[in-house]
Design a protein around this motif. Structure first.
Motif, PDB file in Angstrom:
ATOM      1  N   ILE A 191       0.870  -1.194   0.000  1.00  0.00           N
ATOM      2  CA  ILE A 191       0.000   0.000   0.000  1.00  0.00           C
ATOM      3  C   ILE A 191       0.900   1.235   0.000  1.00  0.00           C
ATOM      4  CG2 ILE A 191      -1.769   1.296   1.262  1.00  0.00           C
ATOM      5  CD1 ILE A 191      -2.726  -1.343   2.458  1.00  0.00           C
ATOM      6  N   ASN A 192       0.573   2.183  -0.849  1.00  0.00           N
ATOM      7  CA  ASN A 192       1.327   3.448  -0.922  1.00  0.00           C
ATOM      8  C   ASN A 192       0.413   4.588  -0.507  1.00  0.00           C
ATOM      9  OD1 ASN A 192       3.789   2.479  -2.686  1.00  0.00           O
ATOM     10  ND2 ASN A 192       1.927   1.620  -3.594  1.00  0.00           N
ATOM     11  N   ILE A 193       0.821   5.335   0.500  1.00  0.00           N
ATOM     12  CA  ILE A 193       0.046   6.491   0.931  1.00  0.00           C
ATOM     13  C   ILE A 193       0.761   7.732   0.394  1.00  0.00           C
ATOM     14  CG2 ILE A 193      -0.869   7.776   2.921  1.00  0.00           C
ATOM     15  CD1 ILE A 193      -1.879   4.986   3.124  1.00  0.00           C
ATOM     16  N   ILE A 194       0.040   8.561  -0.352  1.00  0.00           N
ATOM     17  CA  ILE A 194       0.662   9.789  -0.873  1.00  0.00           C
ATOM     18  C   ILE A 194       0.038  10.979  -0.150  1.00  0.00           C
ATOM     19  CG2 ILE A 194       1.098  11.209  -2.908  1.00  0.00           C
ATOM     20  CD1 ILE A 194       1.021   8.748  -4.593  1.00  0.00           C
ATOM     21  N   GLY A 195       0.828  11.651   0.667  1.00  0.00           N
ATOM     22  CA  GLY A 195       0.334  12.799   1.424  1.00  0.00           C
ATOM     23  C   GLY A 195       0.478  12.561   2.923  1.00  0.00           C
ATOM     24  N   PRO A 196       1.647  12.940   3.487  1.00  0.00           N
ATOM     25  CA  PRO A 196       1.915  12.617   4.894  1.00  0.00           C
ATOM     26  C   PRO A 196       1.326  13.641   5.868  1.00  0.00           C
ATOM     27  CG  PRO A 196       3.842  13.600   3.899  1.00  0.00           C
ATOM     28  CD  PRO A 196       2.778  13.600   2.840  1.00  0.00           C
ATOM     29  N   LYS A 222       8.141   9.242  -6.996  1.00  0.00           N
ATOM     30  CA  LYS A 222       7.022   8.283  -6.938  1.00  0.00           C
ATOM     31  C   LYS A 222       7.073   7.298  -8.111  1.00  0.00           C
ATOM     32  CE  LYS A 222       4.266  11.822  -4.575  1.00  0.00           C
ATOM     33  NZ  LYS A 222       4.974  13.074  -4.735  1.00  0.00           N
ATOM     34  N   SER A 223       8.160   7.363  -8.935  1.00  0.00           N
ATOM     35  CA  SER A 223       8.153   6.572 -10.171  1.00  0.00           C
ATOM     36  C   SER A 223       8.267   5.070  -9.923  1.00  0.00           C
ATOM     37  CB  SER A 223       9.264   7.043 -11.109  1.00  0.00           C
ATOM     38  OG  SER A 223      10.499   6.870 -10.473  1.00  0.00           O
ATOM     39  N   ASN A 224       8.680   4.661  -8.702  1.00  0.00           N
ATOM     40  CA  ASN A 224       8.773   3.214  -8.433  1.00  0.00           C
ATOM     41  C   ASN A 224       7.553   2.692  -7.679  1.00  0.00           C
ATOM     42  OD1 ASN A 224       9.253   4.484  -6.090  1.00  0.00           O
ATOM     43  ND2 ASN A 224      11.064   3.299  -5.479  1.00  0.00           N
ATOM     44  N   ILE A 225       6.487   3.475  -7.684  1.00  0.00           N
ATOM     45  CA  ILE A 225       5.268   3.043  -6.985  1.00  0.00           C
ATOM     46  C   ILE A 225       4.688   1.797  -7.638  1.00  0.00           C
ATOM     47  CG2 ILE A 225       2.809   3.653  -7.067  1.00  0.00           C
ATOM     48  CD1 ILE A 225       3.314   6.120  -5.684  1.00  0.00           C
ATOM     49  N   SER A 226       4.275   0.819  -6.820  1.00  0.00           N
ATOM     50  CA  SER A 226       3.487  -0.289  -7.369  1.00  0.00           C
ATOM     51  C   SER A 226       2.543  -0.791  -6.287  1.00  0.00           C
ATOM     52  CB  SER A 226       4.396  -1.414  -7.861  1.00  0.00           C
ATOM     53  OG  SER A 226       4.984  -2.035  -6.768  1.00  0.00           O
ATOM     54  N   GLY A 227       1.382  -1.271  -6.708  1.00  0.00           N
ATOM     55  CA  GLY A 227       0.402  -1.776  -5.751  1.00  0.00           C
ATOM     56  C   GLY A 227      -0.780  -0.834  -5.597  1.00  0.00           C
ATOM     57  N   ILE A 228      -1.320  -0.807  -4.382  1.00  0.00           N
ATOM     58  CA  ILE A 228      -2.502   0.025  -4.108  1.00  0.00           C
ATOM     59  C   ILE A 228      -2.038   1.416  -3.678  1.00  0.00           C
ATOM     60  CG2 ILE A 228      -4.537   0.273  -2.620  1.00  0.00           C
ATOM     61  CD1 ILE A 228      -4.334  -2.810  -2.159  1.00  0.00           C
ATOM     62  N   VAL A 229      -2.692   2.442  -4.216  1.00  0.00           N
ATOM     63  CA  VAL A 229      -2.339   3.819  -3.849  1.00  0.00           C
ATOM     64  C   VAL A 229      -3.529   4.494  -3.160  1.00  0.00           C
ATOM     65  CG1 VAL A 229      -1.789   6.116  -4.758  1.00  0.00           C
ATOM     66  CG2 VAL A 229      -0.673   4.098  -5.728  1.00  0.00           C
ATOM     67  N   ILE A 230      -3.267   5.126  -2.018  1.00  0.00           N
ATOM     68  CA  ILE A 230      -4.296   5.967  -1.379  1.00  0.00           C
ATOM     69  C   ILE A 230      -3.739   7.391  -1.326  1.00  0.00           C
ATOM     70  CG2 ILE A 230      -5.804   6.309   0.616  1.00  0.00           C
ATOM     71  CD1 ILE A 230      -5.221   3.414   1.459  1.00  0.00           C
ATOM     72  N   ILE A 231      -4.429   8.302  -2.010  1.00  0.00           N
ATOM     73  CA  ILE A 231      -3.957   9.697  -2.054  1.00  0.00           C
ATOM     74  C   ILE A 231      -4.599  10.457  -0.885  1.00  0.00           C
ATOM     75  CG2 ILE A 231      -3.779  11.793  -3.449  1.00  0.00           C
ATOM     76  CD1 ILE A 231      -4.118  10.027  -5.952  1.00  0.00           C
ATOM     77  N   THR A 232      -3.763  10.949   0.006  1.00  0.00           N
ATOM     78  CA  THR A 232      -4.274  11.660   1.200  1.00  0.00           C
ATOM     79  C   THR A 232      -3.741  13.097   1.235  1.00  0.00           C
ATOM     80  OG1 THR A 232      -2.460  10.727   2.483  1.00  0.00           O
ATOM     81  CG2 THR A 232      -4.571   9.580   2.614  1.00  0.00           C
ATOM     82  N   LYS A 267      -6.208  15.364  -7.884  1.00  0.00           N
ATOM     83  CA  LYS A 267      -6.193  15.105  -9.334  1.00  0.00           C
ATOM     84  C   LYS A 267      -4.797  15.329  -9.919  1.00  0.00           C
ATOM     85  CE  LYS A 267     -11.085  15.727 -10.162  1.00  0.00           C
ATOM     86  NZ  LYS A 267     -12.188  16.555 -10.604  1.00  0.00           N
ATOM     87  N   ASN A 268      -4.072  16.321  -9.397  1.00  0.00           N
ATOM     88  CA  ASN A 268      -2.701  16.561  -9.886  1.00  0.00           C
ATOM     89  C   ASN A 268      -1.788  15.393  -9.554  1.00  0.00           C
ATOM     90  OD1 ASN A 268      -3.419  19.004 -10.837  1.00  0.00           O
ATOM     91  ND2 ASN A 268      -2.547  20.191  -9.145  1.00  0.00           N
ATOM     92  N   VAL A 269      -1.948  14.862  -8.337  1.00  0.00           N
ATOM     93  CA  VAL A 269      -1.126  13.699  -7.959  1.00  0.00           C
ATOM     94  C   VAL A 269      -1.436  12.541  -8.902  1.00  0.00           C
ATOM     95  CG1 VAL A 269      -0.744  11.956  -6.170  1.00  0.00           C
ATOM     96  CG2 VAL A 269      -0.842  14.364  -5.538  1.00  0.00           C
ATOM     97  N   TRP A 270      -2.744  12.353  -9.190  1.00  0.00           N
ATOM     98  CA  TRP A 270      -3.129  11.255 -10.073  1.00  0.00           C
ATOM     99  C   TRP A 270      -2.503  11.441 -11.462  1.00  0.00           C
ATOM    100  CZ3 TRP A 270      -3.767   6.565 -10.652  1.00  0.00           C
ATOM    101  CH2 TRP A 270      -4.461   5.999 -11.718  1.00  0.00           C
ATOM    102  N   THR A 271      -2.515  12.671 -11.967  1.00  0.00           N
ATOM    103  CA  THR A 271      -1.901  12.930 -13.277  1.00  0.00           C
ATOM    104  C   THR A 271      -0.423  12.566 -13.242  1.00  0.00           C
ATOM    105  OG1 THR A 271      -3.436  14.748 -13.531  1.00  0.00           O
ATOM    106  CG2 THR A 271      -1.585  14.740 -15.042  1.00  0.00           C
ATOM    107  N   GLU A 272       0.212  12.854 -12.131  1.00  0.00           N
ATOM    108  CA  GLU A 272       1.653  12.582 -12.004  1.00  0.00           C
ATOM    109  C   GLU A 272       1.956  11.068 -11.990  1.00  0.00           C
ATOM    110  OE1 GLU A 272       3.222  14.316  -8.374  1.00  0.00           O
ATOM    111  OE2 GLU A 272       5.103  13.202  -8.589  1.00  0.00           O
TER     112      GLU A 272
END
Ligand SMILES: NC(=O)c1ccc[n+]([C@@H]2O[C@H](COP(=O)([O-])OP(=O)(O)OC[C@H]3O[C@@H](n4cnc5c(N)ncnc54)[C@H](OP(=O)(O)O)[C@@H]3O)[C@@H](O)[C@H]2O)c1
Length: 235
Positions: free
Chosen positions: A2-7, A34-44, A51-56
């Motif tokens: 699981i990857n959480i984006i936004g600490p 974030k280019s090595n992200i894999s798996g489930i992503v939760i944007i916080t 939406k900008n994070v998703w575009t990235e």
């Protein structure tokens, strides 16, 4: 993974909790690659940045993606399994995992995404309600009315107490809490007390006049009295 984006408050709490449950988890801040992200992503991140994070990140190796906003839905993620999972809980700071126990999450998404959200909430020992995908604003408004509007009601009581020079309104807040607990126990109709429940028209009219003098309108008063009659008549 699981990857959480936004600490922030929610992101760090989720990170703490998944980590405690021995789930492999990573937390990404603004400046992390974030280019090595894999798996489930939760944007916080804050809502306006989701939406900008998703575009990235959308071209990376992502299995499913979601966010925690109360008002945004998750359609814009496209065909990938997607969801939103909104905690009905105020996070004023990052919390320990125990604080998440039994929280009710409002979830929506596509069918695969909803399954991901349910699994994540199970891991967090939470509960969920499913929101139709284009009804997020109604869902959020209900929470705003239940939580934020109660501030407005207490403020109105405070204004009236100012008129009679009583400073301390704590007993009115206690009265409110007792009433809310009664609603939980007996339902709206069963818990209803006060002039409307007694159909005490004298009191209702006298207080309407005072309301008008102090707040300068009767529409709000009439709206609430009407709602209370609807509760009494169980509409
Ligand atoms: N707080 C609550 O009570 C609550 C309750 C229910 C739902 N939510 C939802 O949960 C989500 C997060 O809210 P929050 O209160 O936790 O927000 P927050 O405390 O402001 O945290 C947001 C975090 O995201 C970071 N961020 C911004 N852009 C980023 C990027 N491009 N990459 C990685 N990180 C980035 C921010 O860093 P900077 O500070 O440096 O910008 C901050 O650390 C929102 O969707 C909100 O609607 C919050």
């Amino acid at each position: 993974m699981i990857n959480i984006i936004g600490p922030g408050r929610v992101g760090k709490t989720l990170f703490n909790c998944f980590k405690k449950k021995n789930i492999s988890i990573k937390l990404f801040s603004k400046d992390d690659d974030k280019s090595n992200i894999s798996g489930i992503v939760i944007i916080t991140t804050q809502d306006e940045k989701i939406k900008n994070v998703w575009t990235e990140i959308k071209n990376y190796n992502i299995e499913a993606v979601g966010h925690c906003s109360g008002i945004l839905d998750s359609n814009f993620f496209g065909d990938i399994p997607h969801f939103s999972m909104h905690p009905n809980f105020p996070f004023s700071s990052p919390l320990k995992c125990d604080a998440l126990k039994n929280i009710v999450w409002g979830i929506e998404g596509n069918s695969k995404g909803i399954e991901y959200a349910k699994n994540l909430i199970d891991i967090l020992d939470g509960k969920y309600v499913i929101i139709p995908q284009n009804k997020k604003v109604l869902y959020h408004l209900a929470a705003v009315i239940a939580s934020n509007f109660s501030y407005g009601l207490i403020k109105m009581s405070k204004v009236l107490y100012n008129e009679i020079e009583i400073d301390n309104i704590n007993h009115l807040i206690d009265l409110s809490i007792i009433s809310l607990n009664n609603i939980k126990e007996k339902g709206l109709k069963g818990a209803l007390t006060g002039p409307v429940s007694r159909n005490d028209l004298y009191t209702i009219n006298k207080e309407r006049e005072e309301f008008n003098k102090i707040f300068g309108n009767v529409e709000v008063y009439d709206f609430f009295i009407d709602l209370l009659y609807k509760i009494k008549e169980d509409e």
